[in-house]
Motif scaffolding. Structure first.
Motif, mmCIF file in Angstrom:
data_model
loop_
_atom_site.group_PDB
_atom_site.id
_atom_site.type_symbol
_atom_site.label_atom_id
_atom_site.label_comp_id
_atom_site.label_asym_id
_atom_site.label_seq_id
_atom_site.Cartn_x
_atom_site.Cartn_y
_atom_site.Cartn_z
ATOM 1 N N ARG A 198 -13.005 1.071 3.831
ATOM 2 C CA ARG A 198 -13.416 0.398 2.610
ATOM 3 C C ARG A 198 -12.729 0.935 1.357
ATOM 4 N NH1 ARG A 198 -19.246 0.513 2.248
ATOM 5 N NH2 ARG A 198 -19.352 1.978 3.960
ATOM 6 N N ALA A 199 -11.488 1.408 1.538
ATOM 7 C CA ALA A 199 -10.654 1.728 0.378
ATOM 8 C C ALA A 199 -10.046 0.430 -0.150
ATOM 9 C CB ALA A 199 -9.547 2.696 0.786
ATOM 10 N N GLU A 200 -9.551 0.481 -1.388
ATOM 11 C CA GLU A 200 -8.857 -0.682 -1.956
ATOM 12 C C GLU A 200 -7.381 -0.562 -1.581
ATOM 13 O OE1 GLU A 200 -9.692 -1.457 -6.141
ATOM 14 O OE2 GLU A 200 -7.661 -2.290 -6.313
ATOM 15 N N VAL A 201 -6.899 -1.501 -0.767
ATOM 16 C CA VAL A 201 -5.575 -1.340 -0.148
ATOM 17 C C VAL A 201 -4.532 -2.249 -0.788
ATOM 18 C CG1 VAL A 201 -4.264 -1.515 2.009
ATOM 19 C CG2 VAL A 201 -6.647 -0.725 2.049
ATOM 20 N N THR A 202 -3.397 -1.650 -1.148
ATOM 21 C CA THR A 202 -2.235 -2.400 -1.617
ATOM 22 C C THR A 202 -1.090 -2.156 -0.642
ATOM 23 O OG1 THR A 202 -2.870 -2.146 -3.925
ATOM 24 C CG2 THR A 202 -0.553 -2.649 -3.489
ATOM 25 N N VAL A 203 -0.413 -3.218 -0.231
ATOM 26 C CA VAL A 203 0.771 -3.054 0.617
ATOM 27 C C VAL A 203 2.020 -3.171 -0.244
ATOM 28 C CG1 VAL A 203 2.077 -3.927 2.595
ATOM 29 C CG2 VAL A 203 -0.421 -4.047 2.610
ATOM 30 N N LEU A 204 2.946 -2.233 -0.075
ATOM 31 C CA LEU A 204 4.252 -2.295 -0.713
ATOM 32 C C LEU A 204 5.275 -2.517 0.390
ATOM 33 C CD1 LEU A 204 3.822 0.769 -3.103
ATOM 34 C CD2 LEU A 204 3.565 -1.645 -3.676
ATOM 35 N N SER A 205 5.689 -3.771 0.542
ATOM 36 C CA SER A 205 6.627 -4.121 1.601
ATOM 37 C C SER A 205 7.919 -4.608 0.955
ATOM 38 C CB SER A 205 5.998 -5.223 2.459
ATOM 39 O OG SER A 205 6.781 -5.462 3.592
ATOM 40 N N GLN A 206 9.005 -4.606 1.708
ATOM 41 C CA GLN A 206 10.269 -5.026 1.092
ATOM 42 C C GLN A 206 10.214 -6.476 0.619
ATOM 43 O OE1 GLN A 206 13.984 -3.764 3.023
ATOM 44 N NE2 GLN A 206 12.706 -2.543 4.375
ATOM 45 N N THR A 207 9.599 -7.320 1.427
ATOM 46 C CA THR A 207 9.496 -8.746 1.087
ATOM 47 C C THR A 207 8.043 -9.175 1.265
ATOM 48 O OG1 THR A 207 9.768 -9.539 3.345
ATOM 49 C CG2 THR A 207 11.794 -9.113 2.097
ATOM 50 N N LEU A 208 7.797 -10.445 0.963
ATOM 51 C CA LEU A 208 6.439 -10.980 1.147
ATOM 52 C C LEU A 208 6.266 -11.651 2.502
ATOM 53 C CD1 LEU A 208 5.771 -12.481 -2.430
ATOM 54 C CD2 LEU A 208 5.057 -10.260 -1.512
ATOM 55 N N ASN A 209 7.233 -11.451 3.414
ATOM 56 C CA ASN A 209 7.199 -12.146 4.712
ATOM 57 C C ASN A 209 5.903 -11.931 5.486
ATOM 58 O OD1 ASN A 209 9.720 -13.068 4.213
ATOM 59 N ND2 ASN A 209 10.795 -11.650 5.568
ATOM 60 N N LYS A 210 5.333 -10.754 5.359
ATOM 61 C CA LYS A 210 4.129 -10.448 6.152
ATOM 62 C C LYS A 210 2.876 -10.415 5.272
ATOM 63 C CE LYS A 210 6.977 -7.535 9.140
ATOM 64 N NZ LYS A 210 7.285 -6.109 9.427
ATOM 65 N N GLN A 211 2.986 -11.058 4.114
ATOM 66 C CA GLN A 211 1.863 -10.999 3.173
ATOM 67 C C GLN A 211 0.566 -11.539 3.778
ATOM 68 O OE1 GLN A 211 2.227 -13.447 -0.381
ATOM 69 N NE2 GLN A 211 1.079 -11.936 -1.554
ATOM 70 N N GLU A 212 0.694 -12.686 4.479
ATOM 71 C CA GLU A 212 -0.511 -13.303 5.027
ATOM 72 C C GLU A 212 -1.203 -12.350 6.010
ATOM 73 O OE1 GLU A 212 0.356 -17.301 6.381
ATOM 74 O OE2 GLU A 212 -1.570 -17.295 7.466
ATOM 75 N N GLY A 214 -0.944 -9.069 6.081
ATOM 76 C CA GLY A 214 -1.484 -7.920 5.341
ATOM 77 C C GLY A 214 -2.829 -8.238 4.722
ATOM 78 N N LEU A 215 -2.928 -9.425 4.114
ATOM 79 C CA LEU A 215 -4.193 -9.806 3.478
ATOM 80 C C LEU A 215 -5.266 -10.044 4.539
ATOM 81 C CD1 LEU A 215 -2.845 -12.131 0.622
ATOM 82 C CD2 LEU A 215 -3.409 -9.694 0.514
ATOM 83 N N ASN A 216 -4.861 -10.646 5.678
ATOM 84 C CA ASN A 216 -5.830 -10.840 6.769
ATOM 85 C C ASN A 216 -6.330 -9.513 7.327
ATOM 86 O OD1 ASN A 216 -5.887 -13.608 6.720
ATOM 87 N ND2 ASN A 216 -4.223 -13.841 8.212
ATOM 88 N N PHE A 217 -5.469 -8.501 7.317
ATOM 89 C CA PHE A 217 -5.870 -7.184 7.833
ATOM 90 C C PHE A 217 -6.750 -6.430 6.841
ATOM 91 C CE2 PHE A 217 -1.725 -6.926 10.510
ATOM 92 C CZ PHE A 217 -2.303 -7.732 11.479
ATOM 93 N N GLY A 218 -6.892 -6.977 5.645
ATOM 94 C CA GLY A 218 -7.828 -6.352 4.703
ATOM 95 C C GLY A 218 -7.226 -5.868 3.404
ATOM 96 N N ALA A 219 -5.898 -6.029 3.211
ATOM 97 C CA ALA A 219 -5.303 -5.582 1.947
ATOM 98 C C ALA A 219 -5.783 -6.470 0.796
ATOM 99 C CB ALA A 219 -3.780 -5.615 2.034
ATOM 100 N N LYS A 220 -5.928 -5.867 -0.383
ATOM 101 C CA LYS A 220 -6.342 -6.638 -1.556
ATOM 102 C C LYS A 220 -5.108 -7.184 -2.274
ATOM 103 C CE LYS A 220 -9.084 -6.029 -5.788
ATOM 104 N NZ LYS A 220 -8.042 -5.790 -6.796
ATOM 105 N N ASP A 221 -4.064 -6.371 -2.339
ATOM 106 C CA ASP A 221 -2.826 -6.776 -3.008
ATOM 107 C C ASP A 221 -1.638 -6.540 -2.096
ATOM 108 O OD1 ASP A 221 -3.822 -7.487 -5.665
ATOM 109 O OD2 ASP A 221 -4.364 -5.362 -5.792
ATOM 110 N N TYR A 222 -0.572 -7.291 -2.347
ATOM 111 C CA TYR A 222 0.621 -7.189 -1.496
ATOM 112 C C TYR A 222 1.825 -7.455 -2.381
ATOM 113 C CZ TYR A 222 3.026 -7.555 3.055
ATOM 114 O OH TYR A 222 3.812 -7.349 4.154
ATOM 115 N N TYR A 223 2.696 -6.464 -2.532
ATOM 116 C CA TYR A 223 3.850 -6.613 -3.421
ATOM 117 C C TYR A 223 5.156 -6.417 -2.665
ATOM 118 C CZ TYR A 223 0.506 -6.197 -7.268
ATOM 119 O OH TYR A 223 -0.536 -6.394 -8.118
ATOM 120 N N ALA A 224 6.197 -7.133 -3.129
ATOM 121 C CA ALA A 224 7.532 -6.982 -2.541
ATOM 122 C C ALA A 224 8.308 -5.949 -3.358
ATOM 123 C CB ALA A 224 8.262 -8.318 -2.555
#
Ligand SMILES: [Zn+2]
Ligand SMILES: [Zn+2]
Length: 234
Positions: A198-212, A214-224
């Motif tokens: 239950r931490a607030e999770v942000t993903v920093l990925s090279q692109t947004l290809n896996k954004q969906e 990441g968000l389904n896995f529980g991330a709140k934000d997702y940046y390229a």
């Protein structure tokens, strides 16, 4: 000795070949495990190619092992035949040094025994999970709960522990922000675990290809990270 079928590499640039290996007969606290699944970790590939130092070939990699106990040594107390179990990247340690006594066998001052490409206390080379059976001392085996399929459990033995460890150590949880760099084999596990904590999770990925995902896995934000705008937003 117990004969097991296995897949082994015979040199740094050789393909895997079917072979037979010998597992030791059960000592007092040993379990015989019939391996149902073994994950493929990139460490296996590095080691097979000899990229992490000299290897005694033939080598049977595999340290994300899930299976069923099929026999137990005479003094085994924690497991019985039929139990669903897993084995990770180490299979023994001295049990006696300061770190082992603290339960941190991975830091054994006398050197822990890796699941493969090491030597056991009898001087025999250790061979890993790309095999039908393995013999492991009960203290280095974990129980797999009934509600996790064995194939899904196998990668938890390495990729998951690798990311669980820092999240646990730095107490990821409610009110804490966690950034996961990369959504690969380890990263996607980290997103799931940190979210479950239950931490607030942000993903920093090279692109947004896996954004969906990441968000389904529980991330709140997702940046390229390849998008310069990302840094402006921060
Ligand atoms: Zn691994
Ligand atoms: Zn030790």
């Amino acid at each position: 000795m117990i004969t097991a079928k296995a897949r082994a590499v015979h040199g740094p640039d050789k393909p895997f070949k079917a072979t037979e290996i010998q597992r030791r007969s059960l000592d007092t606290h040993d379990l015989l495990i019939e391996i149902k699944y073994a994950g493929i970790c990139h460490s296996d590939i590095h080691t097979a190619h000899g990229e992490w130092g000299d290897v005694n070939y033939p080598l049977v990699p595999g340290h994300e092992i899930a299976g069923i106990v099929t026999d137990v040594g005479p003094e085994v107390t924690k497991y019985k035949v039929g139990d669903r179990v897993g084995v990770g990247c180490m299979v023994d340690s001295c049990g006696d040094c300061e770190n082992c006594r603290k339960g941190e066998e991975q830091y054994c001052l006398n050197g822990m025994t890796p699941t493969y490409a090491g030597a056991d206390k009898y001087g025999e080379p250790t061979q890993g999970g790309y095999s039908t059976h393995i013999v492991v001392i009960e203290d280095f085996v974990v129980k797999i709960p009934d509600n996790i399929e064995l194939d899904a459990a196998a990668p938890l033995l390495c990729a998951d522990i690798t990311t669980f460890s820092p999240l646990h150590r730095w107490e990821a949880g409610p009110g804490k922000k966690v950034a996961i760099v990369g959504m690969g084999g380890l990263g996607h596990m980290a997103v799931k675990i940190a979210s479950a904590m239950r931490a607030e999770v942000t993903v920093l990925s090279q692109t947004l290809n896996k954004q969906e995902d990441g968000l389904n896995f529980g991330a709140k934000d997702y940046y390229a990270t390849n998008d310069p705008q990302t840094y402006d937003e921060f």
